[in-house]
Design a protein around this motif. Structure first.
Motif, PDB file in Angstrom:
ATOM      1  N   PRO A  60       0.834  -1.201   0.000  1.00  0.00           N
ATOM      2  CA  PRO A  60       0.000   0.000   0.000  1.00  0.00           C
ATOM      3  C   PRO A  60       0.873   1.256   0.000  1.00  0.00           C
ATOM      4  O   PRO A  60       2.096   1.177   0.145  1.00  0.00           O
ATOM      5  N   PRO A  61       0.269   2.431  -0.151  1.00  0.00           N
ATOM      6  CA  PRO A  61       1.040   3.681  -0.154  1.00  0.00           C
ATOM      7  C   PRO A  61       1.889   3.835   1.108  1.00  0.00           C
ATOM      8  O   PRO A  61       1.435   3.531   2.219  1.00  0.00           O
ATOM      9  N   GLY A  62       3.113   4.288   0.921  1.00  0.00           N
ATOM     10  CA  GLY A  62       4.032   4.496   2.033  1.00  0.00           C
ATOM     11  C   GLY A  62       4.967   3.338   2.294  1.00  0.00           C
ATOM     12  O   GLY A  62       5.965   3.490   2.995  1.00  0.00           O
ATOM     13  N   ASN A  63       4.666   2.162   1.741  1.00  0.00           N
ATOM     14  CA  ASN A  63       5.526   1.006   1.942  1.00  0.00           C
ATOM     15  C   ASN A  63       6.789   1.099   1.102  1.00  0.00           C
ATOM     16  O   ASN A  63       6.782   1.621  -0.005  1.00  0.00           O
ATOM     17  N   VAL A  64       7.842   0.535   1.641  1.00  0.00           N
ATOM     18  CA  VAL A  64       9.102   0.385   0.917  1.00  0.00           C
ATOM     19  C   VAL A  64       9.177  -1.018   0.346  1.00  0.00           C
ATOM     20  O   VAL A  64       8.793  -1.991   1.001  1.00  0.00           O
ATOM     21  N   ILE A  65       9.656  -1.129  -0.896  1.00  0.00           N
ATOM     22  CA  ILE A  65       9.912  -2.417  -1.534  1.00  0.00           C
ATOM     23  C   ILE A  65      11.408  -2.512  -1.797  1.00  0.00           C
ATOM     24  O   ILE A  65      12.014  -1.567  -2.315  1.00  0.00           O
ATOM     25  N   LEU A  66      12.003  -3.631  -1.432  1.00  0.00           N
ATOM     26  CA  LEU A  66      13.441  -3.800  -1.613  1.00  0.00           C
ATOM     27  C   LEU A  66      13.716  -5.145  -2.278  1.00  0.00           C
ATOM     28  O   LEU A  66      13.368  -6.198  -1.746  1.00  0.00           O
ATOM     29  N   PHE A  67      14.344  -5.098  -3.455  1.00  0.00           N
ATOM     30  CA  PHE A  67      14.760  -6.305  -4.156  1.00  0.00           C
ATOM     31  C   PHE A  67      16.279  -6.408  -4.125  1.00  0.00           C
ATOM     32  O   PHE A  67      16.981  -5.464  -4.513  1.00  0.00           O
ATOM     33  N   ASN A  68      16.773  -7.550  -3.666  1.00  0.00           N
ATOM     34  CA  ASN A  68      18.202  -7.837  -3.779  1.00  0.00           C
ATOM     35  C   ASN A  68      18.541  -8.161  -5.231  1.00  0.00           C
ATOM     36  O   ASN A  68      17.658  -8.517  -6.018  1.00  0.00           O
ATOM     37  N   PRO A  69      19.806  -8.063  -5.617  1.00  0.00           N
ATOM     38  CA  PRO A  69      20.177  -8.435  -6.983  1.00  0.00           C
ATOM     39  C   PRO A  69      19.738  -9.857  -7.333  1.00  0.00           C
ATOM     40  O   PRO A  69      19.850 -10.770  -6.515  1.00  0.00           O
ATOM     41  N   GLU A  70      19.211 -10.025  -8.538  1.00  0.00           N
ATOM     42  CA  GLU A  70      18.791 -11.304  -9.100  1.00  0.00           C
ATOM     43  C   GLU A  70      17.588 -11.922  -8.388  1.00  0.00           C
ATOM     44  O   GLU A  70      17.326 -13.116  -8.535  1.00  0.00           O
ATOM     45  N   GLU A  71      16.836 -11.134  -7.624  1.00  0.00           N
ATOM     46  CA  GLU A  71      15.583 -11.631  -7.059  1.00  0.00           C
ATOM     47  C   GLU A  71      14.479 -11.503  -8.111  1.00  0.00           C
ATOM     48  O   GLU A  71      14.157 -10.396  -8.555  1.00  0.00           O
ATOM     49  N   VAL A  72      13.905 -12.624  -8.483  1.00  0.00           N
ATOM     50  CA  VAL A  72      12.886 -12.636  -9.525  1.00  0.00           C
ATOM     51  C   VAL A  72      11.576 -12.061  -8.976  1.00  0.00           C
ATOM     52  O   VAL A  72      11.147 -12.398  -7.870  1.00  0.00           O
ATOM     53  N   HIS A  73      10.950 -11.193  -9.766  1.00  0.00           N
ATOM     54  CA  HIS A  73       9.676 -10.605  -9.372  1.00  0.00           C
ATOM     55  C   HIS A  73       8.915 -10.172 -10.621  1.00  0.00           C
ATOM     56  O   HIS A  73       9.481 -10.020 -11.692  1.00  0.00           O
ATOM     57  N   ASP A  74       7.617 -10.009 -10.461  1.00  0.00           N
ATOM     58  CA  ASP A  74       6.791  -9.406 -11.508  1.00  0.00           C
ATOM     59  C   ASP A  74       6.168  -8.150 -10.905  1.00  0.00           C
ATOM     60  O   ASP A  74       6.749  -7.554 -10.001  1.00  0.00           O
ATOM     61  N   GLY A  75       4.995  -7.729 -11.368  1.00  0.00           N
ATOM     62  CA  GLY A  75       4.374  -6.574 -10.750  1.00  0.00           C
ATOM     63  C   GLY A  75       3.246  -5.998 -11.586  1.00  0.00           C
ATOM     64  O   GLY A  75       3.298  -6.022 -12.808  1.00  0.00           O
ATOM     65  N   HIS A  76       2.235  -5.493 -10.884  1.00  0.00           N
ATOM     66  CA  HIS A  76       1.124  -4.821 -11.548  1.00  0.00           C
ATOM     67  C   HIS A  76       0.338  -4.020 -10.519  1.00  0.00           C
ATOM     68  O   HIS A  76       0.567  -4.139  -9.313  1.00  0.00           O
ATOM     69  N   SER A  77      -0.586  -3.209 -11.006  1.00  0.00           N
ATOM     70  CA  SER A  77      -1.439  -2.437 -10.120  1.00  0.00           C
ATOM     71  C   SER A  77      -2.492  -3.340  -9.495  1.00  0.00           C
ATOM     72  O   SER A  77      -3.090  -4.176 -10.170  1.00  0.00           O
ATOM     73  N   GLY A  78      -2.708  -3.192  -8.193  1.00  0.00           N
ATOM     74  CA  GLY A  78      -3.742  -3.942  -7.500  1.00  0.00           C
ATOM     75  C   GLY A  78      -4.830  -3.007  -7.007  1.00  0.00           C
ATOM     76  O   GLY A  78      -4.562  -1.857  -6.650  1.00  0.00           O
ATOM     77  N   GLY A  79      -6.048  -3.466  -6.982  1.00  0.00           N
ATOM     78  CA  GLY A  79      -7.141  -2.629  -6.521  1.00  0.00           C
ATOM     79  C   GLY A  79      -7.652  -1.700  -7.608  1.00  0.00           C
ATOM     80  O   GLY A  79      -7.244  -1.766  -8.767  1.00  0.00           O
ATOM     81  N   ALA A  80      -8.552  -0.783  -7.224  1.00  0.00           N
ATOM     82  CA  ALA A  80      -9.233   0.065  -8.195  1.00  0.00           C
ATOM     83  C   ALA A  80      -8.429   1.305  -8.563  1.00  0.00           C
ATOM     84  O   ALA A  80      -8.547   1.832  -9.670  1.00  0.00           O
ATOM     85  N   GLN A  81      -7.584   1.789  -7.662  1.00  0.00           N
ATOM     86  CA  GLN A  81      -6.848   3.024  -7.904  1.00  0.00           C
ATOM     87  C   GLN A  81      -5.579   2.758  -8.707  1.00  0.00           C
ATOM     88  O   GLN A  81      -4.927   1.719  -8.547  1.00  0.00           O
ATOM     89  N   ALA A  82      -5.211   3.692  -9.566  1.00  0.00           N
ATOM     90  CA  ALA A  82      -3.983   3.556 -10.348  1.00  0.00           C
ATOM     91  C   ALA A  82      -2.768   3.528  -9.428  1.00  0.00           C
ATOM     92  O   ALA A  82      -2.749   4.164  -8.366  1.00  0.00           O
ATOM     93  N   LEU A  83      -1.763   2.778  -9.821  1.00  0.00           N
ATOM     94  CA  LEU A  83      -0.532   2.631  -9.050  1.00  0.00           C
ATOM     95  C   LEU A  83       0.468   3.712  -9.435  1.00  0.00           C
ATOM     96  O   LEU A  83       0.715   3.953 -10.616  1.00  0.00           O
ATOM     97  N   ASP A  84       1.035   4.356  -8.434  1.00  0.00           N
ATOM     98  CA  ASP A  84       2.080   5.355  -8.630  1.00  0.00           C
ATOM     99  C   ASP A  84       3.230   4.987  -7.700  1.00  0.00           C
ATOM    100  O   ASP A  84       3.017   4.827  -6.500  1.00  0.00           O
ATOM    101  N   TYR A  85       4.421   4.823  -8.250  1.00  0.00           N
ATOM    102  CA  TYR A  85       5.550   4.421  -7.403  1.00  0.00           C
ATOM    103  C   TYR A  85       6.853   4.898  -8.015  1.00  0.00           C
ATOM    104  O   TYR A  85       6.916   5.355  -9.160  1.00  0.00           O
TER     105      TYR A  85
END
Length: 276
Positions: A60-85
């Protein structure tokens, strides 16, 4: 991807390898991928949904996301509101000495954060300030270096570990051979047989083991590595057609499609952004 989703990259004019991304997503989903860099991000609005490390995460808004090198991930907007990051990417070569300094060690190669989703105001503020300096080309070299140090220092304080020398288990050692072969042959037409032979494994055993360990198929990993290498070449100003052919893409259209699935924009748009 329609005009409803926007991506903008910024390259630091002072600190090598330091890049920031501002993104607004409504109708775009990232393919599973991994970066060579550490990635420090903040969800600004909406909800950021992604799969990483065997878990499904919602930021959610205000959270920090941290990926180490070579950590596999995907990603998309969740919920009704547009994602801004926003995200800030820093190569291990740039930040490993900083991790070592904070930890009081001679070397901190292989440092990995213990957390992917983090609720911490000091780290959030440090990332936002670093992203501001890079995206607005503000401050001097020492200002941006200090801002990066603040991010690294708080990351260490929140918990992590340095991968120390140890006896490598046989499957890991064999897969390391496969990864080394892939990285050494990104500009050649390698086959699954070639890679599995380099790992001293049968093709089908190798396929199962690789996906189990890395969360993607060998084919996805090869494409991911080629895109990352192509991005580095674009950073150096290499022509688009030359980069596409060098890293095994049939033509510029093929390169565009693959690059956009990981970076949200075409190679031309990326190179235009970082040369501003």
């Amino acid at each position: 991807m329609s005009s409803a989703s926007r991506f903008e990259f910024f390259k630091s004019h002072h600190v090598p390898t330091l890049t920031a991304l501002k993104a607004a997503i409504e109708d775009f989903s990232y393919d599973p991928h991994a970066h060579e860099e550490y990635a420090f991000g903040v969800t600004l609005a909406g909800r950021q949904d992604f799969f990483s490390g065997g878990q499904y995460h919602r930021s959610p808004p205000g959270n920090v996301i941290l990926f180490n090198p070579e950590e596999v991930h995907d990603g998309h907007s969740g919920g009704a509101q547009a994602l801004d990051y926003l995200m800030v990417y820093a190569h291990p070569e740039q930040v490993t000495p900083l991790f070592a300094e904070v930890l009081g060690r001679e070397s901190a190669a292989g440092f990995r954060s213990d957390q992917t989703l983090i609720q911490d105001a000091p780290l959030r503020h440090a990332i936002l300030e670093l992203a501001r300096l890079v995206s607005t080309h503000a401050g001097s070299c020492i200002d941006q270096e200090n801002a990066l140090y603040q991010v690294v220092e708080r990351t260490v304080q929140l918990g992590g570990r340095v991968q120390t020398s140890r006896v490598t288990q046989r499957p890991d050692a064999l897969l390391d051979l496969a990864k080394a072969y892939i990285h050494a042959h990104l500009e050649t037409d390698m086959s699954l047989d070639d890679i599995s032979q380099a790992a001293h494994l049968s093709k089908y055993h190798f396929l199962r083991l690789f996906r189990q360990h890395y969360g993607m198929t060998p084919h996805q990993y090869v494409i991911n590595c080629r895109i990352n290498a192509a991005r580095a070449a674009l950073d150096q100003g290499a022509p688009l057609n030359e980069v596409a052919l060098r890293f095994g893409f049939a033509d510029l259209s093929h390169f565009n499609r693959r690059f956009k699935r990981i970076y949200g924009m075409t190679p031309y748009q990326y190179q235009r952004d970082i040369t501003r």
